[in-house]
Scaffold this motif. Structure first.
Motif, PDB file in Angstrom:
ATOM      1  N   VAL A 178      39.149  12.936  -8.262  1.00 23.54           N
ATOM      2  CA  VAL A 178      38.089  12.457  -7.381  1.00 23.54           C
ATOM      3  C   VAL A 178      36.893  11.924  -8.170  1.00 23.54           C
ATOM      4  CG1 VAL A 178      36.505  13.071  -5.536  1.00 23.54           C
ATOM      5  CG2 VAL A 178      38.788  14.045  -5.577  1.00 23.54           C
ATOM      6  N   ARG A 212      37.832   3.373  -2.146  1.00 21.74           N
ATOM      7  CA  ARG A 212      37.049   4.564  -1.814  1.00 21.74           C
ATOM      8  C   ARG A 212      35.951   4.258  -0.793  1.00 21.74           C
ATOM      9  NH1 ARG A 212      39.640   4.690  -6.299  1.00 21.74           N
ATOM     10  NH2 ARG A 212      40.372   6.657  -7.185  1.00 21.74           N
ATOM     11  N   ILE A 254      30.354   8.711  -0.980  1.00 22.19           N
ATOM     12  CA  ILE A 254      30.832   8.784  -2.358  1.00 22.19           C
ATOM     13  C   ILE A 254      30.077   7.733  -3.149  1.00 22.19           C
ATOM     14  CG2 ILE A 254      32.829   7.289  -1.840  1.00 22.19           C
ATOM     15  CD1 ILE A 254      34.284   8.888  -4.111  1.00 22.19           C
ATOM     16  N   PHE A 268      32.501   9.357 -10.172  1.00 23.16           N
ATOM     17  CA  PHE A 268      32.394   9.324  -8.720  1.00 23.16           C
ATOM     18  C   PHE A 268      31.793  10.652  -8.286  1.00 23.16           C
ATOM     19  CE2 PHE A 268      34.433   5.641  -9.164  1.00 23.16           C
ATOM     20  CZ  PHE A 268      35.725   5.441  -8.712  1.00 23.16           C
ATOM     21  N   GLN A 269      30.846  10.616  -7.366  1.00 18.70           N
ATOM     22  CA  GLN A 269      30.218  11.846  -6.890  1.00 18.70           C
ATOM     23  C   GLN A 269      30.137  11.854  -5.377  1.00 18.70           C
ATOM     24  OE1 GLN A 269      28.842  14.733  -8.690  1.00 18.70           O
ATOM     25  NE2 GLN A 269      29.222  15.314  -6.566  1.00 18.70           N
ATOM     26  N   ILE A 270      30.750  12.871  -4.758  1.00 17.27           N
ATOM     27  CA  ILE A 270      30.572  13.088  -3.329  1.00 17.27           C
ATOM     28  C   ILE A 270      29.231  13.783  -3.138  1.00 17.27           C
ATOM     29  CG2 ILE A 270      31.431  14.357  -1.313  1.00 17.27           C
ATOM     30  CD1 ILE A 270      34.236  14.029  -2.395  1.00 17.27           C
ATOM     31  N   LEU A 282      40.030  11.246   0.702  1.00 15.30           N
ATOM     32  CA  LEU A 282      40.153  10.612  -0.609  1.00 15.30           C
ATOM     33  C   LEU A 282      41.422  11.046  -1.334  1.00 15.30           C
ATOM     34  CD1 LEU A 282      36.456  10.912  -1.821  1.00 15.30           C
ATOM     35  CD2 LEU A 282      37.675   8.776  -1.380  1.00 15.30           C
ATOM     36  N   LYS A 315      25.311  18.370  -2.645  1.00 17.18           N
ATOM     37  CA  LYS A 315      26.683  18.123  -3.055  1.00 17.18           C
ATOM     38  C   LYS A 315      27.590  19.251  -2.581  1.00 17.18           C
ATOM     39  CE  LYS A 315      24.907  15.934  -7.264  1.00 17.18           C
ATOM     40  NZ  LYS A 315      24.770  16.027  -8.734  1.00 17.18           N
TER      41      LYS A 315
END
Length: 217
Positions: A10, A33, A47, A114-116, A145, A212
């Motif tokens: 991810v 994404r 994201i 990538f950061q949710i 995802l 987060k």
């Protein structure tokens, strides 16, 4: 194992290393994404994409960037914290666009992260009910995802999400068994009993820096 899978699949699945003057990465992985967000029903969860130092994960400052196809070229939008602000554009995907990024420091070893995380979420919304909603949005986004095969047939491979992590602009102290704070970071252990509880959790002027998902080790 779960934590490693999460990072690989991810957060860093399109990672690259660069010590060159510039580097190139395909737009299609971003588009796939972004499409998950566009198709979903997410009020806060997003994201986001960052260029970071491969060792410290600190921002790799960007000197310049552009999005190019065979027939077009446009400036790449980004922040001072090296977040890429990418359009959701089917034509760019169809035209096999690429991002060309030049780090401010050509000797900086960088990679893509990538950061949710949450957007448009501030301290006035910090209630158990809103964190319960956000926790579920994060869980749904992570599942989406991951794709059907993993999220439905092999869900045991997904990391366990315990709640959310909120970073504040200044240290806070919260007296709650489900909330653990250390200076500016607070871990909220969210469960179904939080649904519908609108009482404010924080009585402090501290603003929110980031929110987060809390992924267990």
């Amino acid at each position: 194992m779960k934590s490693n899978w999460f990072c690989a699949a991810v957060l860093l699945s399109m990672s690259f290393m660069s010590q060159a003057t510039e580097f190139v990465v395909s737009y299609d992985g971003f588009y796939d994404r972004l499409k998950v967000i566009e198709k979903g029903e997410f009020e806060f969860a997003r994201i986001n994409f960052y260029v970071v130092d491969s060792t410290t994960l600190a921002p790799c400052k960007i000197g310049s960037g552009k999005i190019i196809t065979e027939n077009s070229e446009a400036p790449l939008a980004y922040t001072d914290q090296a977040q890429l602000l990418l359009p959701f554009d089917k034509k760019l995907d169809k035209d096999k666009a690429v991002l060309v990024i030049e780090p401010r420091d050509p000797q900086h070893q960088c990679q893509l992260k990538f950061q949710i995380e949450a957007e448009h979420f501030d301290s006035t919304q910090l209630t158990k009910a809103s964190l319960y909603q956000l926790h579920n949005e994060f869980d749904t986004l992570l599942s989406d995802l991951s794709g059907f095969f993993v999220s439905k047939l092999m869900r045991f491979l997904l990391p366990e999400q315990k709640g959310v992590i909120v970073e504040f602009s200044q240290p806070v102290a919260l007296d709650n068994i489900d909330i653990k704070c250390e200076r500016t970071l607070c871990h909220f252990a969210v469960d179904a009993t939080w649904d519908g509880i609108e009482t404010a959790l924080v009585d402090t002027p501290a603003s929110i820096v980031s929110v987060k998902p809390w992924i267990s080790k």
